[in-house]
Each structure stands twice: as structure tokens, then as C-alpha cells.
Design a protein around this motif. Sequence first.
Motif, PDB file in Angstrom:
ATOM      1  N   ILE A  16     -22.801  14.037  33.456  1.00 10.32           N
ATOM      2  CA  ILE A  16     -23.544  13.586  32.281  1.00 10.32           C
ATOM      3  C   ILE A  16     -24.017  12.144  32.456  1.00 10.32           C
ATOM      4  O   ILE A  16     -25.135  11.794  32.090  1.00 10.32           O
ATOM      5  CB  ILE A  16     -22.664  13.705  31.018  1.00 10.32           C
ATOM      6  CG1 ILE A  16     -22.435  15.191  30.709  1.00 10.32           C
ATOM      7  CG2 ILE A  16     -23.331  13.039  29.825  1.00 10.32           C
ATOM      8  CD1 ILE A  16     -21.481  15.431  29.566  1.00 10.32           C
ATOM      9  N   ILE A  17     -23.167  11.285  33.055  1.00 13.18           N
ATOM     10  CA  ILE A  17     -23.536   9.891  33.259  1.00 13.18           C
ATOM     11  C   ILE A  17     -24.798   9.784  34.104  1.00 13.18           C
ATOM     12  O   ILE A  17     -25.612   8.887  33.938  1.00 13.18           O
ATOM     13  CB  ILE A  17     -22.367   9.123  33.919  1.00 13.18           C
ATOM     14  CG1 ILE A  17     -21.255   8.877  32.888  1.00 13.18           C
ATOM     15  CG2 ILE A  17     -22.820   7.794  34.514  1.00 13.18           C
ATOM     16  CD1 ILE A  17     -20.001   8.307  33.470  1.00 13.18           C
ATOM     17  N   GLY A  18     -24.992  10.733  35.019  1.00 13.18           N
ATOM     18  CA  GLY A  18     -26.138  10.669  35.910  1.00 13.18           C
ATOM     19  C   GLY A  18     -27.465  10.935  35.259  1.00 13.18           C
ATOM     20  O   GLY A  18     -28.514  10.758  35.872  1.00 13.18           O
ATOM     21  N   PRO A  84     -19.212  -5.894  27.991  1.00  9.39           N
ATOM     22  CA  PRO A  84     -18.652  -4.536  27.979  1.00  9.39           C
ATOM     23  C   PRO A  84     -18.913  -3.821  29.309  1.00  9.39           C
ATOM     24  O   PRO A  84     -20.039  -3.831  29.810  1.00  9.39           O
ATOM     25  CB  PRO A  84     -19.408  -3.848  26.832  1.00  9.39           C
ATOM     26  CG  PRO A  84     -19.870  -4.968  25.962  1.00  9.39           C
ATOM     27  CD  PRO A  84     -20.160  -6.110  26.881  1.00  9.39           C
ATOM     28  N   PRO A  85     -17.885  -3.199  29.890  1.00 11.51           N
ATOM     29  CA  PRO A  85     -18.084  -2.471  31.149  1.00 11.51           C
ATOM     30  C   PRO A  85     -18.760  -1.124  30.935  1.00 11.51           C
ATOM     31  O   PRO A  85     -19.305  -0.528  31.860  1.00 11.51           O
ATOM     32  CB  PRO A  85     -16.664  -2.295  31.678  1.00 11.51           C
ATOM     33  CG  PRO A  85     -15.819  -2.249  30.439  1.00 11.51           C
ATOM     34  CD  PRO A  85     -16.473  -3.199  29.463  1.00 11.51           C
ATOM     35  N   CYS A  86     -18.707  -0.638  29.695  1.00  7.39           N
ATOM     36  CA  CYS A  86     -19.362   0.627  29.339  1.00  7.39           C
ATOM     37  C   CYS A  86     -19.646   0.600  27.848  1.00  7.39           C
ATOM     38  O   CYS A  86     -19.064  -0.191  27.110  1.00  7.39           O
ATOM     39  CB  CYS A  86     -18.490   1.835  29.712  1.00  7.39           C
ATOM     40  SG  CYS A  86     -16.909   1.901  28.806  1.00  7.39           S
ATOM     41  N   TRP A  87     -20.542   1.465  27.404  1.00  5.63           N
ATOM     42  CA  TRP A  87     -20.898   1.475  25.988  1.00  5.63           C
ATOM     43  C   TRP A  87     -21.486   2.836  25.633  1.00  5.63           C
ATOM     44  O   TRP A  87     -21.824   3.644  26.507  1.00  5.63           O
ATOM     45  CB  TRP A  87     -21.896   0.363  25.660  1.00  5.63           C
ATOM     46  CG  TRP A  87     -23.144   0.392  26.498  1.00  5.63           C
ATOM     47  CD1 TRP A  87     -24.337   0.991  26.212  1.00  5.63           C
ATOM     48  CD2 TRP A  87     -23.313  -0.196  27.797  1.00  5.63           C
ATOM     49  NE1 TRP A  87     -25.238   0.825  27.230  1.00  5.63           N
ATOM     50  CE2 TRP A  87     -24.633   0.088  28.218  1.00  5.63           C
ATOM     51  CE3 TRP A  87     -22.482  -0.936  28.643  1.00  5.63           C
ATOM     52  CZ2 TRP A  87     -25.132  -0.336  29.455  1.00  5.63           C
ATOM     53  CZ3 TRP A  87     -22.984  -1.365  29.862  1.00  5.63           C
ATOM     54  CH2 TRP A  87     -24.296  -1.067  30.251  1.00  5.63           C
ATOM     55  N   TYR A  88     -21.602   3.085  24.341  1.00  2.73           N
ATOM     56  CA  TYR A  88     -22.196   4.325  23.836  1.00  2.73           C
ATOM     57  C   TYR A  88     -23.540   4.017  23.185  1.00  2.73           C
ATOM     58  O   TYR A  88     -23.672   3.040  22.447  1.00  2.73           O
ATOM     59  CB  TYR A  88     -21.283   4.990  22.813  1.00  2.73           C
ATOM     60  CG  TYR A  88     -19.960   5.471  23.364  1.00  2.73           C
ATOM     61  CD1 TYR A  88     -19.870   6.669  24.071  1.00  2.73           C
ATOM     62  CD2 TYR A  88     -18.789   4.729  23.176  1.00  2.73           C
ATOM     63  CE1 TYR A  88     -18.651   7.120  24.567  1.00  2.73           C
ATOM     64  CE2 TYR A  88     -17.571   5.162  23.668  1.00  2.73           C
ATOM     65  CZ  TYR A  88     -17.507   6.362  24.365  1.00  2.73           C
ATOM     66  OH  TYR A  88     -16.310   6.791  24.858  1.00  2.73           O
ATOM     67  N   ALA A  89     -24.515   4.862  23.475  1.00  2.00           N
ATOM     68  CA  ALA A  89     -25.843   4.714  22.890  1.00  2.00           C
ATOM     69  C   ALA A  89     -26.526   6.075  22.884  1.00  2.00           C
ATOM     70  O   ALA A  89     -26.071   7.012  23.555  1.00  2.00           O
ATOM     71  CB  ALA A  89     -26.672   3.705  23.683  1.00  2.00           C
ATOM     72  N   PRO A  90     -27.620   6.238  22.123  1.00  2.95           N
ATOM     73  CA  PRO A  90     -28.342   7.517  22.136  1.00  2.95           C
ATOM     74  C   PRO A  90     -28.733   7.894  23.562  1.00  2.95           C
ATOM     75  O   PRO A  90     -29.211   7.059  24.330  1.00  2.95           O
ATOM     76  CB  PRO A  90     -29.588   7.225  21.292  1.00  2.95           C
ATOM     77  CG  PRO A  90     -29.154   6.135  20.373  1.00  2.95           C
ATOM     78  CD  PRO A  90     -28.247   5.271  21.189  1.00  2.95           C
ATOM     79  N   LYS A  91     -28.530   9.179  23.900  1.00  3.04           N
ATOM     80  CA  LYS A  91     -28.801   9.602  25.275  1.00  3.04           C
ATOM     81  C   LYS A  91     -29.588  10.897  25.363  1.00  3.04           C
ATOM     82  O   LYS A  91     -30.397  11.063  26.270  1.00  3.04           O
ATOM     83  CB  LYS A  91     -27.485   9.747  26.034  1.00  3.04           C
ATOM     84  CG  LYS A  91     -27.627   9.772  27.545  1.00  3.04           C
ATOM     85  CD  LYS A  91     -26.275   9.594  28.191  1.00  3.04           C
ATOM     86  CE  LYS A  91     -26.397   9.345  29.686  1.00  3.04           C
ATOM     87  NZ  LYS A  91     -25.080   9.121  30.324  1.00  3.04           N
ATOM     88  N   ASP A 143     -23.894   9.163  24.122  1.00  2.00           N
ATOM     89  CA  ASP A 143     -22.940   9.323  25.218  1.00  2.00           C
ATOM     90  C   ASP A 143     -22.737   7.979  25.893  1.00  2.00           C
ATOM     91  O   ASP A 143     -23.385   6.987  25.543  1.00  2.00           O
ATOM     92  CB  ASP A 143     -23.442  10.365  26.219  1.00  2.00           C
ATOM     93  CG  ASP A 143     -22.297  10.947  27.058  1.00  2.00           C
ATOM     94  OD1 ASP A 143     -21.130  10.584  26.812  1.00  2.00           O
ATOM     95  OD2 ASP A 143     -22.570  11.761  27.967  1.00  2.00           O
ATOM     96  N   SER A 144     -21.853   7.956  26.866  1.00  6.39           N
ATOM     97  CA  SER A 144     -21.492   6.700  27.519  1.00  6.39           C
ATOM     98  C   SER A 144     -22.495   6.294  28.587  1.00  6.39           C
ATOM     99  O   SER A 144     -23.136   7.131  29.224  1.00  6.39           O
ATOM    100  CB  SER A 144     -20.104   6.826  28.151  1.00  6.39           C
ATOM    101  OG  SER A 144     -20.109   7.831  29.151  1.00  6.39           O
ATOM    102  N   ASP A 155     -14.723   3.120  33.277  1.00 11.43           N
ATOM    103  CA  ASP A 155     -14.502   4.534  32.964  1.00 11.43           C
ATOM    104  C   ASP A 155     -13.760   4.747  31.642  1.00 11.43           C
ATOM    105  O   ASP A 155     -13.272   5.843  31.366  1.00 11.43           O
ATOM    106  CB  ASP A 155     -13.733   5.200  34.100  1.00 11.43           C
ATOM    107  CG  ASP A 155     -12.412   4.501  34.404  1.00 11.43           C
ATOM    108  OD1 ASP A 155     -12.191   3.382  33.882  1.00 11.43           O
ATOM    109  OD2 ASP A 155     -11.607   5.054  35.174  1.00 11.43           O
ATOM    110  N   SER A 156     -13.688   3.703  30.802  1.00  7.01           N
ATOM    111  CA  SER A 156     -12.921   3.822  29.554  1.00  7.01           C
ATOM    112  C   SER A 156     -13.703   4.506  28.432  1.00  7.01           C
ATOM    113  O   SER A 156     -13.118   4.916  27.426  1.00  7.01           O
ATOM    114  CB  SER A 156     -12.462   2.433  29.090  1.00  7.01           C
ATOM    115  OG  SER A 156     -13.573   1.571  28.863  1.00  7.01           O
ATOM    116  N   CYS A 157     -15.023   4.623  28.565  1.00  2.00           N
ATOM    117  CA  CYS A 157     -15.823   5.320  27.558  1.00  2.00           C
ATOM    118  C   CYS A 157     -15.918   6.786  27.964  1.00  2.00           C
ATOM    119  O   CYS A 157     -16.908   7.226  28.551  1.00  2.00           O
ATOM    120  CB  CYS A 157     -17.216   4.697  27.447  1.00  2.00           C
ATOM    121  SG  CYS A 157     -17.219   2.949  26.992  1.00  2.00           S
ATOM    122  N   ASP A 158     -14.876   7.548  27.661  1.00  6.39           N
ATOM    123  CA  ASP A 158     -14.741   8.892  28.219  1.00  6.39           C
ATOM    124  C   ASP A 158     -14.649   9.992  27.163  1.00  6.39           C
ATOM    125  O   ASP A 158     -14.133  11.065  27.428  1.00  6.39           O
ATOM    126  CB  ASP A 158     -13.501   8.949  29.113  1.00  6.39           C
ATOM    127  CG  ASP A 158     -12.216   8.596  28.358  1.00  6.39           C
ATOM    128  OD1 ASP A 158     -12.302   8.246  27.155  1.00  6.39           O
ATOM    129  OD2 ASP A 158     -11.138   8.664  28.972  1.00  6.39           O
TER     130      ASP A 158
END
Length: 342
Positions: A16-18, A84-91, A143-144, A155-158
Motif C-alpha cells: 500500500i505504501i508503494g 515526523p518519520p511518518c504521517w497519515y493523509a488522504p491517499k 493511509d500512511s 514504520d510506526s504508522c501501521d
Amino acid sequence: MPAVRKVARAATALAIIGFSLLASQTAYADRGKYGENGDGANTGANTDGDTLTVTAGGVVFDRSKNGSGTSTGALTSSTNWSPPPCWYAPKYTPEQLQKTLEPIWAAESTGYEWDAEQRKKYNADDKEKGFNKDKTGKGYWWDSYVDKSYPPGWDSCDKGPFWVDTGDTPPAEYENAVTPEILAELAYNEIRVPGTEVTLAPANATKVNLPTWAWLDAADFKPVSVTASVPVLQLQATATAEPVSLKIEPGTSDAVTYPASGVCEINNGRIGEPYAKGKADETPACGVKYLRSSGDATFPLRATVTWKITWTGTGGAGGDLPDGNFGATQDVVVQEIQAVNR
């Protein structure tokens, strides 16, 4: 089975991250003699005249007011704070999420049990309402996204994709869901400031016990800023860096700095004061006096500029972020004053 499920969840998350709403490509990464902090890789660069916009991790960055040139570099926080090393936003739209997940399930790489749970979670078997298709245009699957330098915690936004209706606030459990402040912190990470090679007088070599004047060109040291936004949410924040001081470290304990602290404050848009004829007997506003020769070598003088960081954002939000530093080292030749006796 728990171990298998954990591996399957990781495989799904990586798949999904890809995927992203917007295409991406590497923007830039370079490091020069004016600073060793370097630039991190960014994605989705589009250059139009002096305006550089970059889409990375679901966020659009406007760098048109950023520092420019080959000598620019990234800031290092003066504290242990980090963006922030990761975050959530519209995807995803409903259709995009469906096109992303169904090939993963069809490949059967994540296991029947996991796939069945996921199909149920997204109501995948309902052709009309599955993946919230009945809400198309009324929200997004969030999603992250990950900082592509993969810092600790990347990898904490899981938690996986979750739906947010337009105008609603993401559930509180998603701590790094984009807000103006999160966007400001991400913009901080994109700021590039001018190099810190100071001008010295004498220029090529100084003498023992002779004050050496140091200064930075005022034209290069003006505020710079980066704006981060999520257009579909009408959410944005601007992080601004403003130079406040220069710290001189001579590279040897056998030296005296001006002022004694070695910290030169900015004054009238300039750090330090250029040397001019007739000032040989004056004490420089910013500089150093070496008490011994560098011999056949040099002294590594280090110059570090401190930048104050503030931010403003949607809805009148704003505040301060930790100061940032950017420094570089330059070699200084120090010679003994030669005297001739007759």
C-alpha cells in the motif's frame, strides 16, 4: 499463526505504501563544501521558472521562497526534536483503494485468513457500496506515508487505510494525521538555507596575535520559507527560518574569539562587519585571534549559523519550532610575524 499474520500485515502495508495519488520522481540530493548536512531525497519535482513544487508523501511542498544555489543545505535541530518519520493523509478514492488491494488478494501472497478479514473490513463483495464507493466524492481513504530517508519510527504508522468524510477530523488514535502543525514540521524538513563560508580578513593567511575579521554577506542571509499543503483538505502551513546568530569555533584552544562567547548576533541584516582600511587597531565585531602558528598545516575554523523557526497555518494556527543549525568548516592558515633585525 500470529507470526504468519504479522508477516502478511507487513506485506500488505508495504504494498500500500508503494501507491500514491500523484506520480513521483527524485527531486534532488547534493552536498557541498558550504555545509555537510546535505539534502534528503524528495519526490515529484516540477520546476516552473523560480517556483519549485514537490509532491511527496501526499503533501505538496512549495519551495519558491526557499534558499537556492549549490551551497544550500538542510537544517539540523538544535534539540533532539525531529520531524515526523511518518504521517497519515488522504491517499485513495474508493476506486483507487479497490484497484490497489484486489491484486494483492488475488496473488494470495498474504494468506487466505488475512485476505478474508480484509475483504470483510472493506465490504469488498458489495459491488455498489464496497470500499465506500457510495461515498465517492464525499471523502477519502487515508493511509500512511513515510519519510523516504527511513528515520527511526518510520514504520510506526501501521494502522492501515481508514475512511474520513470531507470536513471531518480523523479519529484521535491516528496521532500523526496531518494538521497544520504536522504540515509545518514537514515543511521544516524541506527548508534549505545558504552556505556558511564566512569571509575573513586577512583573506589568504592571517598572523599570530593579529585579529581576523569575520562576516557573512547580508544579501545571502534573509528569511527563507517552505509551505506544505494538502490541497484536497484545503490545509496548509508555512515554516519560516530567520538567521539570528553565527558561532565561530577557531579549531584550536590557542585562540581568542570576538566576542568572547564566539557567538556573533545578527545586526541590521548582517552577521559581523566587513573589514575596511583604518580598522587595523580596532576589535572586530565578529572574528578570532590566533595565539600560535598553524605551522605547515591549517586550523579548521567552523562557522555555524543558528536559524529561528516559526510557522503559521490554516485557521490562524502558528507557533515556534526548535531552532535549526547549519554549519561548515574552512581551513585557516596562521603564520608567525616575521621580523628582520639589522
